[in-house]
Design a protein around this motif. Structure first.
Motif, mmCIF file in Angstrom:
data_model
loop_
_atom_site.group_PDB
_atom_site.id
_atom_site.type_symbol
_atom_site.label_atom_id
_atom_site.label_comp_id
_atom_site.label_asym_id
_atom_site.label_seq_id
_atom_site.Cartn_x
_atom_site.Cartn_y
_atom_site.Cartn_z
ATOM 1 N N GLY A 158 0.834 -1.216 0.162
ATOM 2 C CA GLY A 158 -0.081 0.203 -0.017
ATOM 3 C C GLY A 158 1.022 1.328 0.044
ATOM 4 O O GLY A 158 2.198 1.126 0.066
ATOM 5 N N ALA B 173 -2.568 -1.182 1.834
ATOM 6 C CA ALA B 173 -3.201 -1.676 0.286
ATOM 7 C C ALA B 173 -4.700 -1.553 0.434
ATOM 8 O O ALA B 173 -5.424 -1.361 -0.544
ATOM 9 N N PHE C 232 3.682 0.979 -2.714
ATOM 10 C CA PHE C 232 2.762 1.257 -3.713
ATOM 11 C C PHE C 232 3.446 1.963 -4.932
ATOM 12 O O PHE C 232 3.966 3.179 -4.958
#
Ligand code: GLA
Length: 523
Positions: free
Chosen positions: A248, A284, A259
């Motif tokens: 994420g 995420a 990410f």
């Protein structure tokens, strides 16, 4: 309207106390009298010149507050609460996604004048500093999802044919871990005898990250001034070193994640000299909707990135056991996968996690391990019997043995538990046979597993709060030993056990274990 800065203290579930700044930009509809209505940016400095942020969108209507916690989930998390006099109570309730319920996050505090003070017991609210003050919901919302790779089976990376052994910073240090701690922990790993007992990896968990430089390279915060030098130091002690990230934009503790930078980060870890990556889903879920394909795709992306580095890097998946990672973890070249939520240094937590693993024990195999989370042995929340159960159970399960205590200040009792070679030998048995249930007798649960040399392990676990008598008839032993002449050894007493008579009976302390290795006698 200009932002207003305030200071306060946030107590986290892991027992940390942080000072934080809260900035508010009241919306145009704010009441003239310092209304709580508006966008609130909760900033928690961690002492390294940076902070983490959590955003609240609040609307007050009389005493009722509605709104959203904006920095969690693609659409934020709805919240509701009250303001009564100066007392504020907010509850953010994550929606049920894919049948998965997440606990509510509760914030309590005061709103007085233009100052809002909140406390949360929720660990994932742990935050440190960012420079920009974002005061609109658009800026606070997470980015749009990125495309995920077409699912395929990645090759096995060939690493950790027996469960990884080492140390991880999170259970004891959480956000306080520093370069100096990691170095002294590596020293202690060697001087205490842990490295001789088989512990190899020194793993830095969350909170080392800062942000990205102008080329997009991940940067470290001031707690970790030079990762390459740190890795060199750990290697110079004959040990290996691990690092942590998330698919994420943010990690679980709200630090910078990988990410959109997966390949770049994998290259950086390799260049720094890292040997192990724990990849933790958390942030995420702010971007992607939960599904097995999405989670597998996210992990495949980093699996591919790690393979491209050509450096052997153990790949440890951490998505809390959702969507049965034991069925697909190896396909993303994962070496281990967390099977549950976070362990706590409490009997109830360890007991629940440990005994829930028998049902999936057959999925664990050389190079690909079920991970019921790191050890709490020596952290003080359980007694010695409970820690012996913890170590026995994790070893019977072939779990990664990642100590989570302060290796520099271990008592002799803690050392005797973490460095019991006869118990570690179960964990490290190359056959990695699954542990199975043998019998249940009131509070006593007896488990067994076979070993490569034909011997068996029998663990008589007393999950009850009172000491209990239990045992078995030698004739009923599993693993082909029933009715044979056997020899047995108590692996905590380090002593032979008499095998004469029909039965073995023992008094097992509350929450304790009697752990035996039994082999046929060759005469
Ligand atoms: C999650 C993981 C923990 C730890 C923290 C760090 O909760 O499950 O093991 O890595 O994040 O933020």
């Amino acid at each position: 309207m200009s932002a207003t800065r305030m200071s306060r203290s946030l107590r986290l579930g892991v027992g940390l106390a942080c000072t934080l700044n809260l900035l508010a930009a009241a919306s145009p509809s704010a009441h003239a009298q310092n209304s709580i209505t508006g966008y609130w940016d909760l900033r928690i400095p961690v002492g390294d010149g940076t902070s983490r942020e959590t955003f609240f969108e609040l609307n007050a209507n009389g005493e009722a507050i509605t709104g959203r916690l904006l920095s969690r989930g693609p659409h934020g998390i709805p919240l509701a609460g009250t303001i009564s006099g100066s007392a504020v109570h907010l509850v953010a309730t994550p929606p049920v996604e894919a049948g998965r319920t997440r606990p509510p996050m509760i914030f309590d505090g005061t709103y007085q004048g233009d100052k809002l003070t909140l406390e949360s017991k929720n660990r994932r609210s742990e935050i440190s500093k960012g420079d920009a003050v974002r005061t609109t919901k658009e800026a606070a919302l997470p980015p749009a999802p990125l495309p995920l790779p077409v699912l395929r089976d990645l090759p096995d990376n060939g690493l950790v044919r027996t469960p990884p052994m080492g140390w991880n910073s999170w259970n004891k240090f959480a956000g306080r871990i520093t370069d100096a701690d990691v170095r002294t922990m590596a020293d202690a790993m060697v001087s205490s005898g842990m490295s001789k007992a088989g512990y190899v990896y020194i793993n830095i968990d969350d909170t080392w990250e800062l942000g990205r430089d102008s080329s997009g390279n991940i940067t470290t915060n001031s707690k970790f001034p030079n990762m390459k030098a740190l890795a060199d130091y750990v290697h110079s002690k004959g040990l290996k070193i691990g690092i942590y990230s998330s698919p994420g934009p943010k990690t679980c503790a709200n630090y910078e994640g990988s990410f959109g930078h997966e390949e770049q980060d994998a290259k950086t870890y390799a260049a720094w000299g890292f040997d192990y990556l724990k990849y933790d889903l958390c942030g995420a879920r702010d971007v992607y909707t939960l599904s097995e394909a999405t989670e597998r795709g996210l992990y495949q992306k980093m699996g591919e990135a790690l393979a491209k580095t050509n450096r052997p890097i153990v790949y440890s998946l951490c998505q809390y056991g959702d969507f049965d990672p034991w069925k697909w973890g190896a396909k993303v070249s994962g070496n281990s996968w967390r099977t549950t939520g976070d362990i706590e240094d409490k009997w109830a937590s360890m007991d629940k996690i440990g005994f829930s693993q028998i049902a999936i024990a057959s999925y664990t195999r050389p190079g690909h391990w079920n991970d019921p989370d790191m050890l709490e042995v020596g952290n003080g929340g359980m007694n010695a019997d409970e820690y012996r159960t913890h170590m026995s159970l994790w070893s019977m399960l072939s779990a990664p043995l990642l100590a989570g205590n302060d290796l520099r200040t271990m008592t002799d009792e803690t050392k005797s538990i973490l460095m019991n070679g006869e118990v570690i030998a179960i964990d490290q048995d190359p056959a990695a046979k699954p542990t199975q249930s043998l019998s249940k007798d009131g509070s006593v649960e007896t488990l067994w597993r076979g070993m490569q040399d034909g011997s068996i392990i029998v663990g008589i676990f007393n999950r009850g709060d009172q000491s209990a008598q239990s045992g078995f008839a030698w004739a009923t032993l599993p693993g082909g030993l029933g009715g044979k002449k056997v020899q047995a050894r108590d692996l905590w007493k380090h002593a032979a056990v008499a095998t004469t008579g029909d039965r073995f009976d023992t008094q097992v302390p509350a929450h304790g274990v009697t752990l035996l290795r039994i082999a046929s006698t060759r005469n």
